[in-house]
Write an enzyme that holds these catalytic residues in place. Structure first.
Site, mmCIF file in Angstrom:
data_model
loop_
_atom_site.group_PDB
_atom_site.id
_atom_site.type_symbol
_atom_site.label_atom_id
_atom_site.label_comp_id
_atom_site.label_asym_id
_atom_site.label_seq_id
_atom_site.Cartn_x
_atom_site.Cartn_y
_atom_site.Cartn_z
ATOM 1 N N HIS A 160 4.899 -9.833 -8.515
ATOM 2 C CA HIS A 160 5.306 -8.976 -7.464
ATOM 3 C C HIS A 160 5.047 -9.374 -6.096
ATOM 4 O O HIS A 160 4.324 -9.326 -5.378
ATOM 5 C CB HIS A 160 3.897 -7.966 -7.531
ATOM 6 C CG HIS A 160 4.278 -6.392 -7.083
ATOM 7 N ND1 HIS A 160 3.987 -5.423 -7.658
ATOM 8 C CD2 HIS A 160 5.119 -5.997 -6.043
ATOM 9 C CE1 HIS A 160 4.072 -4.383 -7.068
ATOM 10 N NE2 HIS A 160 4.597 -4.772 -5.824
ATOM 11 N N HIS B 24 -0.053 -2.959 -9.628
ATOM 12 C CA HIS B 24 -1.113 -2.883 -8.764
ATOM 13 C C HIS B 24 -2.022 -1.766 -9.103
ATOM 14 O O HIS B 24 -2.172 -0.571 -8.301
ATOM 15 C CB HIS B 24 -0.656 -2.550 -7.359
ATOM 16 C CG HIS B 24 0.644 -1.678 -7.032
ATOM 17 N ND1 HIS B 24 0.685 -0.325 -7.807
ATOM 18 C CD2 HIS B 24 1.878 -1.668 -6.459
ATOM 19 C CE1 HIS B 24 1.970 0.108 -7.719
ATOM 20 N NE2 HIS B 24 2.649 -0.683 -6.513
ATOM 21 N N ASP C 236 1.687 -8.409 -4.451
ATOM 22 C CA ASP C 236 2.292 -7.267 -3.773
ATOM 23 C C ASP C 236 2.737 -7.545 -2.264
ATOM 24 O O ASP C 236 2.409 -6.670 -1.458
ATOM 25 C CB ASP C 236 1.785 -5.908 -3.781
ATOM 26 C CG ASP C 236 2.482 -4.786 -3.542
ATOM 27 O OD1 ASP C 236 3.713 -4.659 -3.226
ATOM 28 O OD2 ASP C 236 1.778 -3.377 -3.403
#
Length: 431
Positions: free
Chosen positions: A54, A228, A306
């Site tokens: 990610h 997430h 992320d």
């Protein structure tokens, strides 16, 4: 090349010889002949090269925040040998042409392997499926699909996506956020948001989507990945779904393992600082404890950064107008050491599983996430857990500086990163 005096997963010191992109020999430290170039690991821990499922590389379209070149340089310095580049670019990565452009840029710069993530819906608009099959058949061989940044909130469309990707063993990675429950939301809904007068982001907005999509994935027999995860309730739903034997995987970010919503009110950089504004929002101490326990027991499968770079003008503004997101590639391993290793929840073998082996398995990356043994690809991260370093974003390779850890002292440092036997970072410097 010889990599001297390293400890595979924290074991006994060894020398690792690499050639033609693979590990050719592993011998007790100090017994390998001096032929070839050598890197002195000085007792560092050797991990299989990290894999991030990610990452936001921002190219094409937002090269002011990050490019494939700077993002992969950041990844190399953080110990990563492969990253998955999210689709929310401009234009959106919803066609074979765009994903191939990102893939080729990754190959051109060579700091780490770049695997594009394809959009689930055209333009991330949630109305029509994107060209999933064409992206899967493209040179980029896309196998992970996500509208990350937005939720595929239409249940019928989500079902169709899950059914479609079964044909090539793909996986849909869902950004779990019920949009009507989070309209105008600014931070975690709770005591702190009430005191600060900021619109709350309820945990149920995440949990409701996760519950629905687990049921949908079970119904069609497809792979589902949850991006997430941030709440204790989400953990319980995922644990229940896995107890049914459903093909569900989940990730947690480093920042959700360490930081809490208290920082929005009281932090070293003051209240209302948008450096702590992120999607999903920072949650409570109870949520953090639940996420750590879930990562330790395997309910949550992996750590994913992320990594979300933003230029200064998008973060250094009033809270309500600021962009959501944090950079994370260069601090991820240190944060995981702080949150999971130094608390006794994981050993280094467990870190390797959650930051290399399993993310590679989810993304179907055959050349990554393999044990460090003779014949395996020489994708290697050397990490020194004994040092402590103050985070200085000015030293980042990333084009953006929006880190919540500025000025914090975190444990550990990446000593070197090798991609198929070639060093991409040594002693904190790019090669």
């Amino acid at each position: 090349m010889i990599i001297r005096n390293v400890r595979i997963l924290g074991g006994e010191p060894v020398d690792i010889r690499v050639g033609n992109g693979v590990i050719t020999a592993i011998d007790p430290a100090g017994t390998t002949s001096a032929e070839g170039d050598a890197v002195d690991g000085r007792g560092a821990i050797a991990l299989p090269g990290l894999v991030d499922l990610h990452t936001h590389l921002r190219e094409p379209g937002r090269e002011d925040a990050e490019t494939v070149q700077t993002g992969t340089q950041s990844a190399a310095r953080g110990g990563y040998t492969a990253v998955h580049a999210m689709a929310n670019t401009s234009p959106v990565a919803d066609t074979a042409g765009v994903v191939e452009q990102v893939w080729r840029l990754g190959r051109e710069f060579g700091h780490c392997d770049v695997h594009p993530v394809g959009a689930v819906t055209v333009g991330l608009e949630g109305r029509q499926l994107a060209e999933l099959g064409a992206m899967a058949d493209s040179a980029a061989r896309v196998r992970v699909f996500s509208d990350d940044g937005k939720c595929v909130d239409d249940a019928v469309l989500m079902r169709r996506a899950l059914e479609y990707v079964k044909a090539f063993d793909g996986v849909v990675a869902q950004h779990a956020q019920e949009p009507r429950l989070t309209a105008g939301a600014q931070m975690n809904e709770g005591v702190v948001s009430g005191r600060l007068g900021l619109t709350g982001w309820p945990a149920v907005a995440e949990e409701a989507i996760i519950a629905r999509d687990c049921l949908l994935a079970a119904h069609v027999g497809s792979r589902l990945h949850i991006c997430h995860v941030s709440t204790a309730g989400s953990v319980e739903i995922i644990r229940w779904a896995k107890s049914k034997g459903w093909n569900i995987t989940a990730e947690v970010t480093p920042h959700h393992l360490l930081l809490t919503d208290d920082l929005v009110e009281d932090s070293p950089v003051g209240a209302y600082n948008p450096i702590y504004k992120v999607n999903p929002p920072l949650r409570t101490h109870a949520d953090v404890e639940s996420l750590r326990a879930a990562l330790a027991d395997g309910t949550i499968d992996i750590v994913a950064t992320d990594h979300a770079p933003h230029p200064v003008e998008d973060k250094e503004t009033e809270w309500s107008a600021a962009a959501m997101g944090m950079v994370g590639l260069e601090t991820a391993l240190s944060v995981v050491q702080e949150a999971m290793v130094e608390t006794g929840l994981l050993d280094w073998a467990g870190v390797a599983q959650r930051m290399s082996v399993v993310p590679a398995r989810i993304g179907l990356l055959s050349g990554h996430g393999q044990p460090l043994e003779v014949g395996a690809p020489a994708n290697i991260t050397l990490y020194d857990p004994s040092v402590r370093t103050k985070v200085d974003p000015a030293a980042f390779a990333s084009k953006s500086r929006n880190t919540p850890y500025e000025g914090m002292t975190l444990p550990g440092a990446v000593v070197a990163t090798f991609l198929r036997g070639r060093p991409t970072a040594l002693e904190g410097k790019l090669v």
